[in-house]
Design a protein around this motif. Structure first.
Motif, PDB file in Angstrom:
ATOM      1  N   UNK A 146       0.833  -1.214   0.000  1.00  0.00           N
ATOM      2  CA  UNK A 146       0.000   0.000   0.000  1.00  0.00           C
ATOM      3  C   UNK A 146       0.862   1.256   0.000  1.00  0.00           C
ATOM      4  N   UNK A 147       1.870   1.288   0.884  1.00  0.00           N
ATOM      5  CA  UNK A 147       2.750   2.455   0.977  1.00  0.00           C
ATOM      6  C   UNK A 147       3.553   2.664  -0.298  1.00  0.00           C
ATOM      7  N   UNK A 148       4.092   1.586  -0.856  1.00  0.00           N
ATOM      8  CA  UNK A 148       4.871   1.702  -2.087  1.00  0.00           C
ATOM      9  C   UNK A 148       4.015   2.234  -3.233  1.00  0.00           C
ATOM     10  N   UNK A 149       2.764   1.751  -3.296  1.00  0.00           N
ATOM     11  CA  UNK A 149       1.858   2.172  -4.362  1.00  0.00           C
ATOM     12  C   UNK A 149       1.524   3.663  -4.232  1.00  0.00           C
ATOM     13  N   UNK A 150       1.278   4.117  -3.006  1.00  0.00           N
ATOM     14  CA  UNK A 150       0.964   5.538  -2.788  1.00  0.00           C
ATOM     15  C   UNK A 150       2.179   6.403  -3.103  1.00  0.00           C
ATOM     16  N   UNK A 151       3.363   5.961  -2.697  1.00  0.00           N
ATOM     17  CA  UNK A 151       4.594   6.682  -3.047  1.00  0.00           C
ATOM     18  C   UNK A 151       4.713   6.823  -4.563  1.00  0.00           C
ATOM     19  N   UNK A 152       4.462   5.724  -5.273  1.00  0.00           N
ATOM     20  CA  UNK A 152       4.579   5.712  -6.729  1.00  0.00           C
ATOM     21  C   UNK A 152       3.590   6.689  -7.350  1.00  0.00           C
ATOM     22  N   UNK A 153       2.367   6.682  -6.861  1.00  0.00           N
ATOM     23  CA  UNK A 153       1.335   7.576  -7.386  1.00  0.00           C
ATOM     24  C   UNK A 153       1.687   9.036  -7.111  1.00  0.00           C
ATOM     25  N   UNK A 154       2.161   9.326  -5.892  1.00  0.00           N
ATOM     26  CA  UNK A 154       2.485  10.699  -5.522  1.00  0.00           C
ATOM     27  C   UNK A 154       3.716  11.226  -6.247  1.00  0.00           C
ATOM     28  N   UNK A 155       4.498  10.322  -6.828  1.00  0.00           N
ATOM     29  CA  UNK A 155       5.663  10.740  -7.609  1.00  0.00           C
ATOM     30  C   UNK A 155       5.385  10.763  -9.106  1.00  0.00           C
ATOM     31  N   UNK A 156       4.119  10.582  -9.467  1.00  0.00           N
ATOM     32  CA  UNK A 156       3.721  10.732 -10.858  1.00  0.00           C
ATOM     33  C   UNK A 156       4.177   9.637 -11.794  1.00  0.00           C
ATOM     34  N   UNK A 157       4.529   8.470 -11.262  1.00  0.00           N
ATOM     35  CA  UNK A 157       4.978   7.368 -12.105  1.00  0.00           C
ATOM     36  C   UNK A 157       3.808   6.453 -12.465  1.00  0.00           C
ATOM     37  N   UNK A 158       3.956   5.724 -13.545  1.00  0.00           N
ATOM     38  CA  UNK A 158       2.939   4.759 -13.935  1.00  0.00           C
ATOM     39  C   UNK A 158       2.844   3.679 -12.867  1.00  0.00           C
ATOM     40  N   UNK A 159       1.616   3.296 -12.544  1.00  0.00           N
ATOM     41  CA  UNK A 159       1.407   2.312 -11.488  1.00  0.00           C
ATOM     42  C   UNK A 159       1.675   0.902 -12.018  1.00  0.00           C
TER      43      UNK A 159
END
Length: 357
Positions: A192-205
């Motif tokens: 969950x945390x890794x996914x939110x970090x990825x989203x908040x950094x504008x990267x493709x999920x």
């Protein structure tokens, strides 16, 4: 611990949050929540629900923290129960047989399925609150009470009580972390945390993009609990060391204040990366090392599916169904259309007419 990988400089903080559940994750977006559960056949069961419009008082600092705290308890318990229900209801080739206990059967017979669900939900919340208050509020202050015979320092007594409370909480986390099911939950927590970090950094999920981030996040609920412990230590120290009864009463009465202050501190930590925030966040981040674990690709896929389900336009209808590993709906079970303004008006007039009759 590299704080630069947690308080990411180029990240755009959001209000997206989540919670790990049994074999899955709940994500909460701007206008809806999504619960994604990995089924034994590797498909992902997803249910999305619209969020209710928050009351006006939920915008008032401190007070809103109390509402969020209580709401999180109810929502968290409901989500856990739902994930268990999904796994129990799975009837595929890899299904595990679950035998319903006598109490659940009696409640369903007496109050119906929905009534039994609500009773078990709120009973679980009440029991959790009572156990939390008993173990982490009453027990530490009662256990330290006898030390009053050896020292008259109110500061020292309150400090020992606060440290004991933190030790009990950490021991509790360490104890449950030995359970295999909880270890899986911690992997989903990390995903969950890794996914939110990825989203908040504008990267493709994608699992590959998510995997490069830390499992630690400054807005985690675990950090909130640590803030509660630290703030309670400070506030209780200001009250001196009265009799045991008055100490217990004062600590119970201050729970809403502590929850409110902790929530505001967590919000601040989530959108700031200055030195003070980093220092204040350290205890909670170290605690997250116990409540998160490195996820595998299968855990990240569930997190991504839940995230994609909430990051949609507000007019997207909610649904419940089975998705593939990419979050694409392959079998819809329920479909909830948001009523139009005309339909809402008609329903309101029908309700008014029925009251008149």
């Amino acid at each position: 611990m590299d704080l630069k990988k947690i308080f990411l400089k180029d990240a755009c903080p959001t209000k997206v949050g989540g919670q790990a559940v049994l074999e899955g994750i709940m994500m909460k977006g701007e206008d809806r929540t999504a619960v994604a559960v990995r089924l034994p056949n590797k498909d992902i069961h997803i249910k999305t629900e619209k969020l209710k419009e928050p009351a006006k008082w939920m915008k008032i600092p401190i007070i809103r923290g109390v509402g969020v705290f209580v709401g999180s308890l109810v929502t968290g318990t409901r989500t856990l129960m739902y994930s268990a229900e999904v796994l129990e209801g799975y009837d595929g080739p890899d299904a595990v047989e679950y035998e319903e206990d006598k109490l659940s059967l009696w409640l369903e017979k007496k109050f119906g399925e929905k009534g039994a669900w609500n009773i078990m939900l709120y009973a679980s919340v009440v029991i959790a609150l009572l156990l939390t208050v008993g173990i982490f509020i009453i027990l530490p202050t009662a256990a330290v009470n006898w030390l009053g015979h050896f020292t008259s320092s109110e500061v020292l007594l309150n400090l020992i009580e606060g440290v004991l409370r933190i030790i009990l909480f950490v021991l509790y986390i360490l104890l449950i972390s030995k359970m295999q099911d909880i270890q899986t939950v911690f992997r989903y927590h990390g995903a969950e945390h890794k996914c939110i970090h990825c989203f908040e950094n504008g990267l493709e999920l994608t699992p590959e993009n998510c995997q490069q981030f830390y499992t630690l996040h400054p807005r985690c609920g675990t950090s909130f609990l640590m803030f509660v412990m630290v703030i309670s230590l400070i506030l209780f120290s200001l009250l001196g060391w009265p009799s045991l009864v008055w100490r217990i009463l004062s600590r119970l009465l201050l729970i809403p204040v502590i929850a409110g202050l902790s929530y505001e501190l967590l919000r601040w930590a989530g959108r700031s990366d200055n030195l003070a925030v980093k220092i204040l966040s350290l205890p909670g981040l170290y605690l997250q090392k116990l409540t998160t674990a490195e996820p595998e690709k299968q855990h990240l896929e569930v997190a991504i599916a839940a995230m994609k389900a909430v990051m949609v336009s507000p007019d997207t209808p909610c649904y419940e169904g089975v998705c593939d590993k990419d979050g694409k709906l392959i079998q819809e079970e329920k479909h909830e259309e948001e009523p139009s303004m005309e339909e809402k008006k008609e329903q309101k007039e029908k309700d008014a007419d029925s009251k008149c009759l």
